[in-house]
Design an enzyme around this catalytic site. Structure first.
Site, PDB file in Angstrom:
ATOM      1  N   CYS A 195      -7.679  -2.420   8.137  1.00 62.51           N
ATOM      2  CA  CYS A 195      -6.317  -2.361   7.595  1.00 62.51           C
ATOM      3  C   CYS A 195      -5.924  -0.931   7.241  1.00 62.51           C
ATOM      4  CB  CYS A 195      -6.178  -3.276   6.376  1.00 62.51           C
ATOM      5  SG  CYS A 195      -6.171  -5.013   6.850  1.00 62.51           S
TER       6      CYS A 195
ATOM      7  N   GLU B 203       0.824  -1.208   0.000  1.00 65.60           N
ATOM      8  CA  GLU B 203       0.000   0.000   0.000  1.00 65.60           C
ATOM      9  C   GLU B 203       0.857   1.257   0.000  1.00 65.60           C
ATOM     10  OE1 GLU B 203      -3.053  -0.167  -0.519  1.00 65.60           O
ATOM     11  OE2 GLU B 203      -3.566  -2.241  -0.020  1.00 65.60           O
TER      12      GLU B 203
ATOM     13  N   HIS C 174      -1.161  -5.792   1.784  1.00 71.69           N
ATOM     14  CA  HIS C 174      -2.391  -6.578   1.694  1.00 71.69           C
ATOM     15  C   HIS C 174      -2.082  -7.860   0.921  1.00 71.69           C
ATOM     16  CE1 HIS C 174      -5.840  -3.645   2.701  1.00 71.69           C
ATOM     17  NE2 HIS C 174      -6.041  -4.738   3.399  1.00 71.69           N
TER      18      HIS C 174
ATOM     19  N   ARG D 230     -17.704  -1.998   5.830  1.00 70.27           N
ATOM     20  CA  ARG D 230     -18.714  -2.752   5.067  1.00 70.27           C
ATOM     21  C   ARG D 230     -19.353  -3.822   5.935  1.00 70.27           C
ATOM     22  NH1 ARG D 230     -17.690  -7.409   2.448  1.00 70.27           N
ATOM     23  NH2 ARG D 230     -15.503  -7.156   3.020  1.00 70.27           N
TER      24      ARG D 230
HETATM   25  N1  PCA Z   1      -7.933  -7.404   6.629  1.00 67.65           N
HETATM   26  C1  PCA Z   1      -8.908  -6.365   6.924  1.00 67.65           C
HETATM   27  C2  PCA Z   1      -8.731  -6.075   8.391  1.00 67.65           C
HETATM   28  C3  PCA Z   1      -7.965  -7.222   8.948  1.00 67.65           C
HETATM   29  C4  PCA Z   1      -7.417  -7.922   7.764  1.00 67.65           C
HETATM   30  O1  PCA Z   1      -6.633  -8.873   7.794  1.00 67.65           O
HETATM   31  C5  PCA Z   1      -8.819  -5.166   6.004  1.00 67.65           C
HETATM   32  O2  PCA Z   1      -8.383  -5.300   4.853  1.00 67.65           O
HETATM   33  O3  PCA Z   1      -9.190  -4.057   6.397  1.00 67.65           O
END
Ligand code: PCA
Length: 213
Positions: free
Chosen positions: A141, A78, A165, A88
């Site tokens: 996240c 990111e 991510h 959501r």
């Molecule tokens: N993914 C979520 C929150 C915790 C995770 O592992 C997100 O993309 O916000």
């Protein structure tokens, strides 16, 4: 040099979160970097204070938070965390903030300070699908990327931070029909490459990674 790498606990009805699975398998030493790990709760209210405690305990030079982004096809490093909470689904405390800031008086956004393009280039060289992402979403996240950079902005110690991510692991995708996935060993390799690359260089490269969406 010390790197703190965090994962999240499972959320949204999933039995596992690949981020904590991968983080638990990291080598304790990557080159000269000592790796310290922690698992954050998927909670708007609690995740940033658990992260803050882990930072104060580990005293890292580099912080990489990792989270699951089901449906993504690549390791997505990111670029930016925004000052928005727009959930959501409820988090693990059954909280679902809508259109609220992460920090009421905070800046609109923070950029990650890891060399994201260099890390993506190194992951691709190692044969891993990777991309620079321009949105971490608006769930926990993004909240933690924004909070991490906010902690770093006012922390007395100097450190750099970012967020990765990751896709589902195959065990999750097998139950979902048609969802993309990545083996946990490949996710581990990707994280280790990000740690090594971030330790080796403070400046980024300027390759074209822009996207239309
Ligand atoms: N993914 C979520 C929150 C915790 C995770 O592992 C997100 O993309 O916000």
């Amino acid at each position: 040099m010390i790197a703190l790498v965090t994962g999240f606990d499972p959320f949204g009805g999933d039995a596992v979160n690949p981020s904590s699975l991968a983080v638990s398998r990291l080598r304790k030493n990557i080159g000269t970097v000592t790796v310290v790990t922690a698992v954050l709760p998927t909670s708007y209210a609690k995740s940033a204070s658990v992260l803050r405690e882990a930072i104060d305990e580990a005293k890292p030079d580099i912080v990489l938070c990792v989270g699951q982004a089901g449906g993504r096809t690549e390791l997505s490093l990111e670029r930016i965390g925004i000052n928005v909470q727009d959930a959501r689904i409820p988090d693990n405390d059954r909280q679902q903030p809508i259109d609220l800031p992460v920090r009421a008086d905070g800046p609109a956004a923070y950029f990650a300070t890891l060399p994201v393009k260099a890390c993506v280039a190194e992951m691709r060289k190692a044969g891993l699908p990777a991309a620079v992402s321009n949105t971490a979403g608006t769930f926990v996240c993004n909240h933690i990327l924004y909070s991490l950079m906010d902690i770093i902005a006012s922390h007395p110690a100097k450190m750099r931070g970012g967020f990765l991510h990751i896709p589902y692991v195959p065990e999750q995708a097998a139950r979902l029909g048609g969802a993309p996935s990545m083996a946990v060993d490949d996710i581990v390799r990707g994280i280790e490459i990000i740690v090594a690359t971030s330790a080796a260089r403070t400046t980024d490269i300027h390759t074209a990674e822009g996207r239309i969406s």
